[in-house]
Design a protein around this motif. Structure first.
Motif, PDB file in Angstrom:
ATOM      1  N   ILE A   5       0.396  -1.142   0.036  1.00 34.36           N
ATOM      2  CA  ILE A   5      -0.346   0.069  -0.280  1.00 34.36           C
ATOM      3  C   ILE A   5       0.562   1.260   0.086  1.00 34.36           C
ATOM      4  O   ILE A   5       0.727   2.078  -0.404  1.00 34.36           O
ATOM      5  N   GLU A   6       2.385   1.263   0.845  1.00 35.60           N
ATOM      6  CA  GLU A   6       3.022   2.417   0.370  1.00 35.60           C
ATOM      7  C   GLU A   6       3.629   2.670  -1.028  1.00 35.60           C
ATOM      8  O   GLU A   6       2.794   3.791  -1.390  1.00 35.60           O
ATOM      9  N   LYS A   7       3.663   1.684  -1.429  1.00 42.05           N
ATOM     10  CA  LYS A   7       4.097   1.952  -3.089  1.00 42.05           C
ATOM     11  C   LYS A   7       3.386   2.034  -3.687  1.00 42.05           C
ATOM     12  O   LYS A   7       3.167   3.297  -4.678  1.00 42.05           O
ATOM     13  N   ALA A   8       1.935   1.641  -4.152  1.00 40.69           N
ATOM     14  CA  ALA A   8       0.723   2.248  -4.348  1.00 40.69           C
ATOM     15  C   ALA A   8       0.264   3.398  -4.340  1.00 40.69           C
ATOM     16  O   ALA A   8      -0.188   4.300  -5.540  1.00 40.69           O
ATOM     17  N   GLY A   9       0.413   4.238  -2.736  1.00 40.66           N
ATOM     18  CA  GLY A   9       0.120   5.559  -2.491  1.00 40.66           C
ATOM     19  C   GLY A   9       1.307   6.130  -3.465  1.00 40.66           C
ATOM     20  O   GLY A   9       0.898   7.436  -3.738  1.00 40.66           O
ATOM     21  N   ARG A  10       2.536   6.350  -3.472  1.00 39.89           N
ATOM     22  CA  ARG A  10       3.640   6.895  -3.693  1.00 39.89           C
ATOM     23  C   ARG A  10       3.048   6.721  -5.271  1.00 39.89           C
ATOM     24  O   ARG A  10       3.486   7.604  -6.138  1.00 39.89           O
ATOM     25  N   ILE A  32     -14.618  10.037  -3.843  1.00 45.79           N
ATOM     26  CA  ILE A  32     -14.243   9.334  -2.408  1.00 45.79           C
ATOM     27  C   ILE A  32     -14.026  10.999  -1.655  1.00 45.79           C
ATOM     28  O   ILE A  32     -13.959  11.736  -2.447  1.00 45.79           O
ATOM     29  N   HIS A  33     -13.950  11.034  -0.208  1.00 50.72           N
ATOM     30  CA  HIS A  33     -13.416  11.923   0.053  1.00 50.72           C
ATOM     31  C   HIS A  33     -12.035  12.521   0.445  1.00 50.72           C
ATOM     32  O   HIS A  33     -11.294  10.897  -0.025  1.00 50.72           O
ATOM     33  N   LYS A  34     -11.707  13.305   0.255  1.00 53.94           N
ATOM     34  CA  LYS A  34     -10.360  14.183   0.170  1.00 53.94           C
ATOM     35  C   LYS A  34      -9.741  12.604   1.464  1.00 53.94           C
ATOM     36  O   LYS A  34      -7.824  12.937   0.783  1.00 53.94           O
ATOM     37  N   LYS A  35      -9.671  12.758   1.721  1.00 51.63           N
ATOM     38  CA  LYS A  35      -9.101  11.913   3.116  1.00 51.63           C
ATOM     39  C   LYS A  35      -8.193  10.533   3.044  1.00 51.63           C
ATOM     40  O   LYS A  35      -7.581   9.943   3.175  1.00 51.63           O
ATOM     41  N   THR A  36      -9.613  10.213   2.213  1.00 50.69           N
ATOM     42  CA  THR A  36      -8.789   8.799   1.488  1.00 50.69           C
ATOM     43  C   THR A  36      -7.934   8.908   0.883  1.00 50.69           C
ATOM     44  O   THR A  36      -7.342   7.782   0.882  1.00 50.69           O
ATOM     45  N   ILE A  37      -7.953   9.267  -0.299  1.00 48.48           N
ATOM     46  CA  ILE A  37      -6.625  10.162  -1.136  1.00 48.48           C
ATOM     47  C   ILE A  37      -5.104  10.019  -0.421  1.00 48.48           C
ATOM     48  O   ILE A  37      -4.939   9.242  -0.108  1.00 48.48           O
ATOM     49  N   LYS A  39      -4.765   9.619   2.907  1.00 47.20           N
ATOM     50  CA  LYS A  39      -4.086   8.275   4.101  1.00 47.20           C
ATOM     51  C   LYS A  39      -3.859   6.921   2.740  1.00 47.20           C
ATOM     52  O   LYS A  39      -2.939   6.614   2.665  1.00 47.20           O
ATOM     53  N   ALA A  40      -4.220   6.782   1.503  1.00 46.97           N
ATOM     54  CA  ALA A  40      -3.726   6.058   0.866  1.00 46.97           C
ATOM     55  C   ALA A  40      -2.646   6.219   0.277  1.00 46.97           C
ATOM     56  O   ALA A  40      -1.836   5.832   0.040  1.00 46.97           O
ATOM     57  N   GLU A  41      -2.183   7.788  -0.535  1.00 45.60           N
ATOM     58  CA  GLU A  41      -1.065   8.420  -0.829  1.00 45.60           C
ATOM     59  C   GLU A  41      -0.146   7.881   0.467  1.00 45.60           C
ATOM     60  O   GLU A  41       1.244   7.753   0.231  1.00 45.60           O
ATOM     61  N   ARG A  42      -0.348   7.971   1.492  1.00 49.33           N
ATOM     62  CA  ARG A  42       1.104   8.535   2.288  1.00 49.33           C
ATOM     63  C   ARG A  42       0.641   6.765   3.015  1.00 49.33           C
ATOM     64  O   ARG A  42       1.693   6.281   3.611  1.00 49.33           O
TER      65      ARG A  42
END
Length: 109
Positions: A5-10, A32-37, A39-42
């Motif tokens: 998930i970290e690499k996918a987020g990057r 979707i909610h901005k916070k979801t993006i 959290k995913a990116e991080r």
């Protein structure tokens, strides 16, 4: 190879910043909610498969690339086809026009 998930987020972050769009705009575009993006990116939380598919579609990349980092961009495949056919110029333009027409048909279906 597995879903990191970290690499996918990057990868999501790189695609988003490369296009010059905000997390808020991406979130709005895929509903979707901005916070979801964020959290995913991080790499804090993973996205559902539905959201991953939406993001892959939005950025015009394969799900394999987004999740696993496998580079299978359609543009590269098309260039390989042209190289194998040894065509350029007018023929290449005609083939691209046909491909665009097929894509339009599929998207309209």
């Amino acid at each position: 190879m597995y879903y990191d998930i970290e690499k996918a987020g990057r990868r999501i972050h790189e695609l988003r910043t490369k296009m010059g769009i905000s997390q808020e705009r991406l979130a709005c575009e895929i509903h979707i909610h901005k916070k979801t993006i964020s959290k995913a990116e991080r790499g804090v939380s993973s996205l559902s498969i539905d959201h991953l598919v939406d993001i892959a579609d939005y950025f015009d990349v394969t799900l394999d690339y987004l999740v696993l980092g496998r580079k299978q961009e359609i543009g590269g495949e098309i260039n390989a086809i042209f190289e194998n056919l040894e065509c350029s110029g007018e023929k290449r333009d005609q083939i691209l026009q046909l491909i665009r027409g097929m894509v339009s048909l599929v998207e309209g279906a």
